[in-house]
Design a protein around this motif. Structure first.
Motif, PDB file in Angstrom:
ATOM      1  N   SER A 124     -12.074  11.304  46.700  1.00  0.00           N
ATOM      2  CA  SER A 124     -10.690  10.959  46.992  1.00  0.00           C
ATOM      3  C   SER A 124      -9.943  12.224  47.393  1.00  0.00           C
ATOM      4  O   SER A 124      -9.877  13.183  46.623  1.00  0.00           O
ATOM      5  CB  SER A 124     -10.025  10.316  45.767  1.00  0.00           C
ATOM      6  OG  SER A 124      -8.676  10.007  46.024  1.00  0.00           O
ATOM      7  N   ILE A 125      -9.378  12.223  48.614  1.00  0.00           N
ATOM      8  CA  ILE A 125      -8.739  13.414  49.169  1.00  0.00           C
ATOM      9  C   ILE A 125      -7.295  13.097  49.538  1.00  0.00           C
ATOM     10  O   ILE A 125      -7.013  12.064  50.156  1.00  0.00           O
ATOM     11  CB  ILE A 125      -9.486  13.905  50.426  1.00  0.00           C
ATOM     12  CG1 ILE A 125     -10.949  14.201  50.090  1.00  0.00           C
ATOM     13  CG2 ILE A 125      -8.814  15.139  51.017  1.00  0.00           C
ATOM     14  CD1 ILE A 125     -11.787  14.534  51.306  1.00  0.00           C
ATOM     15  N   HIS A 126      -6.383  13.983  49.175  1.00  0.00           N
ATOM     16  CA  HIS A 126      -4.980  13.816  49.555  1.00  0.00           C
ATOM     17  C   HIS A 126      -4.829  13.966  51.067  1.00  0.00           C
ATOM     18  O   HIS A 126      -5.294  14.940  51.660  1.00  0.00           O
ATOM     19  CB  HIS A 126      -4.103  14.847  48.852  1.00  0.00           C
ATOM     20  CG  HIS A 126      -2.657  14.761  49.240  1.00  0.00           C
ATOM     21  ND1 HIS A 126      -1.878  13.660  48.975  1.00  0.00           N
ATOM     22  CD2 HIS A 126      -1.856  15.637  49.896  1.00  0.00           C
ATOM     23  CE1 HIS A 126      -0.661  13.866  49.440  1.00  0.00           C
ATOM     24  NE2 HIS A 126      -0.620  15.057  49.991  1.00  0.00           N
ATOM     25  N   THR A 127      -4.192  12.983  51.684  1.00  0.00           N
ATOM     26  CA  THR A 127      -3.983  12.978  53.133  1.00  0.00           C
ATOM     27  C   THR A 127      -2.625  13.588  53.454  1.00  0.00           C
ATOM     28  O   THR A 127      -1.588  13.090  52.998  1.00  0.00           O
ATOM     29  CB  THR A 127      -4.062  11.545  53.685  1.00  0.00           C
ATOM     30  OG1 THR A 127      -5.340  10.990  53.363  1.00  0.00           O
ATOM     31  CG2 THR A 127      -3.870  11.521  55.191  1.00  0.00           C
ATOM     32  N   THR A 128      -2.617  14.651  54.224  1.00  0.00           N
ATOM     33  CA  THR A 128      -1.359  15.342  54.532  1.00  0.00           C
ATOM     34  C   THR A 128      -0.677  14.802  55.787  1.00  0.00           C
ATOM     35  O   THR A 128       0.531  14.928  55.935  1.00  0.00           O
ATOM     36  CB  THR A 128      -1.610  16.849  54.719  1.00  0.00           C
ATOM     37  OG1 THR A 128      -2.581  17.042  55.758  1.00  0.00           O
ATOM     38  CG2 THR A 128      -2.138  17.463  53.426  1.00  0.00           C
TER      39      THR A 128
END
Length: 286
Positions: free
Chosen positions: A270-274
């Motif tokens: 799970s990766i934070h989307t900028t």
């Protein structure tokens, strides 16, 4: 508009509590420190102080605050959501009344402490309102409208706008108060960013042997679609699948929980989307 005693009663209690907390914050930290928070609250206090300084007349907080919120409230009613705006008006009215009625109270004279802890309280209040389906008014209406229309959060842009407003306060009342007010607003903005995550997105990369079932449960829990890739593991050279989806940060946890019930062995990144370009579903305001 439909109202239920349980749900709307809970929302109303949260909003009244938030209005009370904001009024206490204004009459303790903000007033003691001579700060000018951003948004309509800061503009209201700026107008109050300016009228007292130049005209020697004190105008009630409620009159200025309610008047300044008229146009933003119309924007909310017209473009965001009617029940959302109605609860926001309750917040504005109750907060204005509490601010006029409550006597001032001094906790500390340390302006830096006032800026930091006052900002935390202010950000918490705004987050409580947003989580309850309302707003504290003013620029928050504009933030919600823009975020809902474009699917991005603009709290940091609102911060830059508020810096411009605070510059006026600096010219009129001294740069030390304006600079401390910028600290207050920055802390408030970061608190909102931490507590309210509806307009932040997470990218999910799921390695699994049950791609369609997982894609279906992601859609069921978040209303977002997925893309399925055929993959080969580099170590065992075993054929598998990767499911890729972008969901709101608010929905990411419940999506991951649902995925693990289908495939406990799933590998999830799970990766934070900028930044996100393209259609992204957002639940409309009521």
């Amino acid at each position: 508009m439909k109202f239920t005693i349980k749900e709307d009663g809970r929302r109303l209690l949260i909003i009244v509590a938030a209005a009370l907390l904001m009024a206490i914050n204004i009459k303790t930290f903000v007033r003691t420190g001579g700060l000018f928070p951003g948004g309509v609250t800061g503009l209201t206090l700026l107008i109050q102080e300016a009228v007292v300084k130049f005209l020697h007349v004190e105008i009630p907080y409620s009159i200025i605050n309610i008047s300044l919120n008229a146009i933003p409230a119309y924007i909310g009613w017209r473009y965001v959501g009617k029940k959302f705006t109605l609860y926001s008006i309750v917040m504005i009215m109750v907060n204005s009344l509490f601010t006029d009625v409550f006597p001032p109270h001094i906790i500390t004279y340390d302006t830096l402490l006032i800026s930091i802890f006052g900002g935390i309280i202010n950000g918490t209040v705004v987050s409580l309102c947003l989580l309850a389906g309302a707003t504290s008014g003013g620029t928050d209406f504009i933030s919600i409208y823009y975020s809902q229309k474009h699917g991005i959060e603009i709290w940091n842009y609102i911060l830059l706008f508020n810096v411009g407003i605070l510059s006026i306060a600096g010219l009129l009342f001294g740069w030390d108060k304006a600079l401390y007010s910028i600290i207050f607003q920055y802390v408030s903005t970061q608190t909102i960013h931490l507590l309210y995550r509806n307009y932040q997105q997470q990218s999910l990369f799921i390695i699994t042997e049950y791609p369609q079932e997982i894609a279906d449960v992601i859609f069921e829990k978040t209303h977002h679609g997925s893309t399925i890739f055929d993959c080969v593991g580099s170590h065992e050279h075993k054929n598998t699948f990767m499911v890729y989806s972008v969901v709101s940060s608010e929905d990411a946890k419940k999506a991951i929980t649902a995925i693990k019930t289908i495939d406990p062995a799933a590998f999830i990144n799970s990766i934070h989307t900028t930044e996100l370009v393209g259609h992204f579903y957002l639940k409309p305001r009521d």
